[in-house]
Design a protein around this motif. Structure first.
Motif, mmCIF file in Angstrom:
data_model
loop_
_atom_site.group_PDB
_atom_site.id
_atom_site.type_symbol
_atom_site.label_atom_id
_atom_site.label_comp_id
_atom_site.label_asym_id
_atom_site.label_seq_id
_atom_site.Cartn_x
_atom_site.Cartn_y
_atom_site.Cartn_z
ATOM 1 N N GLU A 84 19.988 -86.525 61.684
ATOM 2 C CA GLU A 84 20.561 -87.300 62.777
ATOM 3 C C GLU A 84 20.032 -88.724 62.840
ATOM 4 O O GLU A 84 20.627 -89.571 63.490
ATOM 5 C CB GLU A 84 20.251 -86.606 64.120
ATOM 6 N N THR A 131 22.901 -84.832 75.403
ATOM 7 C CA THR A 131 22.808 -85.990 74.506
ATOM 8 C C THR A 131 21.539 -86.778 74.806
ATOM 9 O O THR A 131 20.992 -86.681 75.908
ATOM 10 C CB THR A 131 24.035 -86.923 74.687
ATOM 11 N N HIS A 132 21.101 -87.552 73.795
ATOM 12 C CA HIS A 132 19.984 -88.479 74.017
ATOM 13 C C HIS A 132 20.502 -89.899 74.070
ATOM 14 O O HIS A 132 19.721 -90.848 74.055
ATOM 15 C CB HIS A 132 18.962 -88.358 72.877
ATOM 16 N N LYS A 186 31.594 -92.948 64.256
ATOM 17 C CA LYS A 186 30.726 -92.610 65.398
ATOM 18 C C LYS A 186 31.299 -93.108 66.732
ATOM 19 O O LYS A 186 31.216 -92.404 67.748
ATOM 20 C CB LYS A 186 29.327 -93.191 65.157
ATOM 21 N N LYS A 189 27.789 -83.873 70.678
ATOM 22 C CA LYS A 189 28.581 -84.649 69.710
ATOM 23 C C LYS A 189 28.931 -83.793 68.492
ATOM 24 O O LYS A 189 30.001 -83.931 67.925
ATOM 25 C CB LYS A 189 27.808 -85.895 69.278
ATOM 26 N N GLY A 190 28.022 -82.900 68.093
ATOM 27 C CA GLY A 190 28.278 -82.060 66.916
ATOM 28 C C GLY A 190 27.295 -82.370 65.819
ATOM 29 O O GLY A 190 27.035 -83.540 65.517
#
Ligand code: FAD
Length: 310
Positions: free
Chosen positions: A295, A229-230, A204, A190-191
């Motif tokens: 995050e 990703t999570h 988002k 995602k960054g």
């Protein structure tokens, strides 16, 4: 919007020298949740530990925005030592490198030092049958990183080098399509950087939608995708997508960060998916650690509680 504001606040506070000094002196016990120690051996021990759960590894020597050419080359030498040690201990090395840490943007002997050092690293990895992923950093480096990836891909082949695209950048969809001729191994994230709204999506939901689009497009192009990703809802959607499109389980992998969602990592590996953990290690852990805290609001409390416990 709130996500952006939260991230901006944490990264701004973390950027204060006084905060860094306090966290560096009192926060190591907390940082260990996200960082696998300071030495090569602690990192390789973590690799061995994850192997027990069927989880693959991606090693990352921490350090970024290193300034002098000498320090950058010394940093690259340390990555070579990591590759040698991994090979000597029976692992096929898979590492990530930030080009800023090995001299990107500094010209030495008529060539960008980042490219010179990355060439040494990818060359050594290839010698051991290994792989190097060029991490993506802030938006100002994307053009040069993609150009250097293209050069290294030409010299060493796609089996040994890959790179990353960030779904928050408006440009990534076009960047992905422009790489199609290489059939490249790409990690989609995602960054993690603080970027202006002129280049990165502030909302988002848009970043998440762009993420799915990039993964699906790259899978449809028949290239190898690292779904980094999570985000469980994205992971579920990817599982449905591959089933619906007959994409084999060895045509992609899930990647997650060391210490984050271990339960999910184990669970996916147990279901027969390829799962790789990104294992950062080294003394220069502060910037990486700050991004992980930025995050997720719950992580700030985790850090404060840990530091108060001493
Ligand atoms: C293997 C890997 C490599 C990466 N490489 C890069 C790179 O080269 N360049 C780059 O810009 N970024 C990179 N990133 C970071 C990435 O851009 C995101 O910042 C990060 O992955 C968090 O976003 P998410 O996709 O997990 O989704 P989010 O929507 O942020 O999070 C989804 C869920 O994951 C969990 N989660 C996410 N982050 C955390 C955290 N810090 N602590 C605890 N739980 C959390 C939470 O349950 C959250 O609800 C990488 C990430 C991974 C997994």
């Amino acid at each position: 919007m709130i996500d952006q504001l939260y991230r901006k606040t944490v990264l701004t506070v973390a950027g204060q020298k006084a905060v860094e000094t306090i966290v560096r002196s009192r926060g190591w016990s907390v940082a260990q949740r996200f960082v696998a120690g300071e030495s090569i051996q602690t990192a390789l021990d973590a690799v061995r530990e994850l192997e027990k759960d069927g989880i693959l590894s991606n090693l990352d020597l921490l350090g970024e925005f290193i300034d002098s050419p000498e320090k950058c080359t010394a940093f690259a030498d340390n990555v070579l030592r990591l590759l040698d040690a991994a090979h000597e201990q029976g692992f096929t090395p898979y590492v990530s490198v930030k080009l800023s840490s090995v001299g990107q943007g500094q010209t030495v002997n008529g060539e960008d030092l980042g490219l010179t050092n990355a060439r040494r690293i990818v060359g050594r990895a290839r010698q051991y049958g290994g792989f190097v992923c060029l991490d993506m950093e802030d938006h100002a480096r994307v053009d040069q990183t993609l150009a250097q990836f293209r050069t290294l891909h030409g010299e060493f082949g796609g089996q040994h080098v890959g790179t990353v695209l960030q779904s928050y950048l408006y440009r990534s969809e076009a960047d992905r399509a422009a790489l199609d001729d290489l059939n490249p191994n790409l990690r989609i994230v995602k960054g993690a950087y603080l970027e202006p709204e002129t280049v990165a999506m502030p909302v988002k939901a848009d970043v998440d939608a762009s993420y799915r689009k990039l993964v699906y497009a790259h899978m449809k192009a028949g290239a190898y995708v690292n779904v980094a990703t999570h985000d469980e809802s994205i992971i579920r959607d990817v599982q449905h997508f591959v089933l619906a499109h007959g994409i084999a389980k060895d045509a992609f992998e899930f990647q997650m960060l060391y210490g984050i969602r271990r339960d999910l990592q184990k669970n996916l590996a147990a279901q027969g998916y390829r799962v790789r953990a990104y294992i950062p290690y080294g003394r220069d852990w502060y910037a990486y650690f700050s991004r992980r805290i930025a995050e997720r609001p719950a992580n700030v409390m985790f850090v404060l509680r840990g530091m108060l416990r001493g």
